[in-house]
Design an enzyme around this catalytic site. Structure first.
Site, PDB file in Angstrom:
ATOM      1  N   ARG A   1      44.016  51.268  32.501  1.00  0.00           N
ATOM      2  CA  ARG A   1      44.047  49.862  32.094  1.00  0.00           C
ATOM      3  C   ARG A   1      42.984  49.551  31.041  1.00  0.00           C
ATOM      4  O   ARG A   1      42.038  48.808  31.282  1.00  0.00           O
ATOM      5  CB  ARG A   1      43.905  48.932  33.302  1.00  0.00           C
ATOM      6  CG  ARG A   1      45.029  49.098  34.305  1.00  0.00           C
ATOM      7  CD  ARG A   1      44.917  48.121  35.459  1.00  0.00           C
ATOM      8  NE  ARG A   1      45.989  48.352  36.432  1.00  0.00           N
ATOM      9  CZ  ARG A   1      46.089  47.722  37.596  1.00  0.00           C
ATOM     10  NH1 ARG A   1      45.189  46.817  37.932  1.00  0.00           N
ATOM     11  NH2 ARG A   1      47.089  47.999  38.422  1.00  0.00           N
TER      12      ARG A   1
ATOM     13  N   ASP B   1      38.588  39.800  41.275  1.00  0.00           N
ATOM     14  CA  ASP B   1      38.182  40.513  40.065  1.00  0.00           C
ATOM     15  C   ASP B   1      36.775  40.106  39.632  1.00  0.00           C
ATOM     16  O   ASP B   1      36.265  39.056  40.019  1.00  0.00           O
ATOM     17  CB  ASP B   1      39.153  40.198  38.929  1.00  0.00           C
ATOM     18  CG  ASP B   1      40.598  40.509  39.297  1.00  0.00           C
ATOM     19  OD1 ASP B   1      40.844  41.620  39.792  1.00  0.00           O
ATOM     20  OD2 ASP B   1      41.459  39.629  39.089  1.00  0.00           O
TER      21      ASP B   1
ATOM     22  N   ASP C   1      40.810  40.578  34.333  1.00  0.00           N
ATOM     23  CA  ASP C   1      42.251  40.402  34.535  1.00  0.00           C
ATOM     24  C   ASP C   1      42.683  39.040  34.009  1.00  0.00           C
ATOM     25  O   ASP C   1      42.166  38.000  34.452  1.00  0.00           O
ATOM     26  CB  ASP C   1      42.613  40.532  36.010  1.00  0.00           C
ATOM     27  CG  ASP C   1      42.645  41.985  36.476  1.00  0.00           C
ATOM     28  OD1 ASP C   1      42.154  42.863  35.732  1.00  0.00           O
ATOM     29  OD2 ASP C   1      43.145  42.238  37.588  1.00  0.00           O
TER      30      ASP C   1
ATOM     31  N   ASP D   1      38.645  45.686  42.658  1.00  0.00           N
ATOM     32  CA  ASP D   1      39.855  45.259  41.945  1.00  0.00           C
ATOM     33  C   ASP D   1      39.602  45.388  40.442  1.00  0.00           C
ATOM     34  O   ASP D   1      38.928  46.303  39.999  1.00  0.00           O
ATOM     35  CB  ASP D   1      40.230  43.841  42.362  1.00  0.00           C
ATOM     36  CG  ASP D   1      41.713  43.535  42.139  1.00  0.00           C
ATOM     37  OD1 ASP D   1      42.398  44.330  41.483  1.00  0.00           O
ATOM     38  OD2 ASP D   1      42.179  42.494  42.617  1.00  0.00           O
TER      39      ASP D   1
END
Length: 321
Positions: free
Chosen positions: A220, A134, A167, A163
């Site tokens: 997201r 990430d 996160d 990715d």
């Protein structure tokens, strides 16, 4: 204990004028010694490398060495550092500060794993390939403040080419993501990585998300499992799937604004939200009513009508030190 001040005068001061694009920015004076707000202010607070040594870096080798230890330290990134590589592991008690808007990590990201007390401010991270992790990842760590960053990739490739951008997983806790420009990406922010990780994540993932600008994202914004989230005064432009509350997550969602996108606040599997004074644009809130009505810290809340002008052009790498 929320300090609900609808301070429109301050919003006008911050915005200066209505800005249509993030290329028109409003510089904000900051100090390297600034400390975190929101959930990152809890659990003893987040001070990063305050009181430690200061190092300026301009190469990948210098950067990886400078951030690695757990000793208190301030690492200033000067210019763009390009390297196709795995995430660089960041030690505890670290402040990573971008010197200006040219301070960018391209091709590699940051991983805060089993650490604490980390600040990442005024830094760009872009185009980190999925094989390399990430852009910013936080795992098994607490007290992290991500502020005035610019994280992105592109949507020219398929959704698995890159990715995540930010996160927060594996029981990450006491994290604040603020004043950050999150843009041009498929899967932006994942808080809690798996439906089957409840034993580890439940009781953690206490996260504040405020005053961020999210633009041209597929999903997201964030996807939030198990934890406790406070999301306020964020501006969403052309974000297909916004806040997805999942797996028992309890969210307090206040004063956010959406333009474009049909799913601003929703739940795919038994998450919950309390929503106040949001502008959902052309979409609607379909999340089940939650129970989170207050948070354990003070904060200043803008009216939804003031959010766009306060956030666009201010979020991102706009700090000067």
């Amino acid at each position: 204990m929320a300090n609900f001040k609808l301070f429109l005068a301050l919003a006008a001061c911050l915005s200066g004028q209505a800005l249509a694009a993030p290329t028109k920015t409003i510089g904000k004076r900051a100090a390297i010694t600034d400390v975190a707000h929101g959930y990152a202010s809890q659990n003893g607070g987040t001070t990063g490398g305050a009181g430690g040594t200061t190092t300026t870096v301009s190469s990948y080798a210098q950067f990886t060495e400078a951030v690695s230890s757990d000793d208190a330290k301030i690492v200033i990134v000067d210019g763009t550092i390009t390297e196709t590589a795995d995430q660089v592991k960041v030690g505890s008690n670290t402040s990573i500060i971008g010197k200006d808007a040219n301070a960018i990590l391209e091709g590699f990201g940051l991983l805060v794993k089993e650490k604490e007390n980390v600040i990442i401010r005024n830094l760009g991270v872009k185009k980190v390939l999925a094989d390399n992790g990430d852009a910013i990842g936080v795992q098994y760590s607490n007290n992290v403040w991500i502020d005035h960053c610019d994280v992105s990739s592109d949507r020219d490739h398929d959704k698995d080419y890159y990715d995540g951008l930010i996160d927060l997983t594996h029981a990450a806790d006491y994290v604040t993501v603020s004043n950050t420009f999150v843009h041009d990406h498929w899967k932006a922010m994942l808080f809690g990585h798996s439906d089957s990780n409840g034993d580890e994540d439940t009781g953690h993932l206490r996260i504040t998300v405020n005053n961020n600008y999210l633009n041209n994202l597929n999903s997201r914004g964030p996807s939030f499992r198990f934890g406790t989230g406070h999301l306020y005064n964020n501006y969403y432009l052309d974000v297909s799937d916004g806040i997805n509350t999942r797996q028992g997550a309890q969210l307090l969602v206040e004063g956010n604004v959406w333009s474009g996108g049909k799913k601003p606040l929703y739940s795919t599997d038994d998450g919950y939200a309390v929503a106040r004074d949001n502008d959902f644009g052309d979409g609607e809130n379909t999340a089940p009513e939650g129970t989170l009505t207050s948070v354990p810290y003070e904060y200043d809340l803008l009216a939804a009508s003031a959010v766009k002008d306060a956030v666009v052009g201010t979020a991102g790498q706009t700090l000067t030190f």
